[in-house]
Design an enzyme around this catalytic site. Structure first.
Site, PDB file in Angstrom:
ATOM      1  N   TYR A   1       3.412  -5.977   5.103  1.00 45.60           N
ATOM      2  CA  TYR A   1       3.565  -4.591   4.933  1.00 45.60           C
ATOM      3  C   TYR A   1       2.633  -3.817   6.007  1.00 45.60           C
ATOM      4  O   TYR A   1       3.009  -2.847   6.623  1.00 45.60           O
ATOM      5  CB  TYR A   1       2.885  -4.169   3.489  1.00 45.60           C
ATOM      6  CG  TYR A   1       2.889  -2.821   3.367  1.00 45.60           C
ATOM      7  CD1 TYR A   1       4.009  -1.870   2.947  1.00 45.60           C
ATOM      8  CD2 TYR A   1       1.444  -2.052   3.207  1.00 45.60           C
ATOM      9  CE1 TYR A   1       3.658  -0.395   2.694  1.00 45.60           C
ATOM     10  CE2 TYR A   1       1.200  -0.821   3.317  1.00 45.60           C
ATOM     11  CZ  TYR A   1       2.507  -0.154   2.853  1.00 45.60           C
ATOM     12  OH  TYR A   1       2.294   1.295   2.706  1.00 45.60           O
TER      13      TYR A   1
ATOM     14  N   SER B   1       0.070   4.048   7.390  1.00 46.48           N
ATOM     15  CA  SER B   1      -0.858   3.306   6.107  1.00 46.48           C
ATOM     16  C   SER B   1      -2.099   3.256   6.848  1.00 46.48           C
ATOM     17  O   SER B   1      -2.319   2.712   8.115  1.00 46.48           O
ATOM     18  CB  SER B   1      -0.141   2.352   5.434  1.00 46.48           C
ATOM     19  OG  SER B   1      -0.929   1.752   4.613  1.00 46.48           O
TER      20      SER B   1
END
Length: 286
Positions: free
Chosen positions: A192, A179
């Site tokens: 995350y 990500s």
């Protein structure tokens, strides 16, 4: 200058995670009808975690167009999972859906064995499943949330890779979904972002570890992408402007990510391993 947020999607929110793609407005675009396949994955067998929706679904359909058979692993989204199965079968390929909680190592091992048995082998592993639970402060992240996020995003990647290695040989590939948050960070996605940073380091280390075996390992690092994870994570107000502050001032559609997963799985990328590819609506990562 950072663009000012603009409305890009209708405000919406789903109260369960993972979210349901079928309930999103507008529906994500997972198929590109203009895509011209050339048989680059002909005869290959692939496992895609999180393949029921979003990026995983788009990759499953694109792989089928390139000649691969696919097993998609999902947590509980049975209705969503039928969409890529039908799409792949409509293209003449084979697609099986496996429901499994990959946070547990024994489940990952069983899912891999089931996929290999039904597909007749394994050439490509895509670790794509993930969750995110935004919090305004580290003080709001409980031990339970921290464990859930790491078990879902990183431990599942570790377990799947470990199980798949029994079936992978020279020429096979592993692709992990990282990500943009692993590189830029995000104040409301601390845990995350940390899992995605772990995936980047895991990708590099596994690439070195498997070099002599002839197995390549790379990662894709998406920016904003219109998937169920967005509507199940963020408030209606945040969804409304999602992706608009990127240089392209928009989120990607899932089908726009699929070609890089094809490239990294086929012989076109035979000299590439241990790398991270940024598909992120124009954000420069140095």
């Amino acid at each position: 200058m950072q663009p000012q947020p603009q409305n890009t999607f209708p405000p919406q929110h789903q109260n369960r995670q993972p979210g349901r793609e079928a309930e999103m407005n507008p529906l994500p675009q997972y198929d590109n009808p203009a895509y011209k396949a050339s048989g680059r994955l002909s005869g290959k067998k692939a496992i895609i975690t999180g393949g029921d929706s979003g990026i995983g679904r788009a990759v499953a359909v694109a792989y089928a167009k390139e000649g691969a058979d696919v097993a998609i692993i999902h947590l509980c989204e049975n209705s969503d999972a039928q969409e890529p199965v039908q799409a792949v079968e409509g293209l003449g390929g084979k697609c099986i859906a496996i429901q499994s909680d990959l946070r547990m190592e024994e489940n990952a091992a069983q899912a891999v064995e089931q996929a290999v048995t039904q597909l007749g082998g394994l050439d490509i592993l895509i670790n794509n499943a993930g969750v995110q639970h935004p919090q305004n402060s580290i003080s709001d992240i409980t031990k339970e949330q921290l464990l859930t996020t790491f078990e879902s995003n990183f431990f599942s990647c570790f377990y799947m890779t470990k199980a798949a290695l029994q079936h992978l040989t020279a020429g096979c590939t592993i692709i992990n979904t990282a990500s943009i948050t692993a590189f830029e960070g995000k104040p409301t996605l601390i845990d995350y972002s940390a899992t995605k940073g772990a995936i980047v380091s895991f990708t590099r280390s596994m690439a070195l570890s498997l070099m002599e075996m002839g197995i390549r390992v790379n990662a894709v690092s998406p920016g904003p992408v219109w998937t169920p994870l967005i509507v199940s994570s963020f408030s209606p107000e945040e969804v409304q402007t999602f992706g608009s502050t990127s240089p392209m001032q928009r989120a990607a559609q899932p089908y726009e990510l699929a070609p890089i997963y094809i490239f990294l799985a086929c012989e076109d990328s035979s000299n590439i391993s241990g790398q991270v590819f940024h598909v992120n609506s124009g954000t420069i990562i140095n």
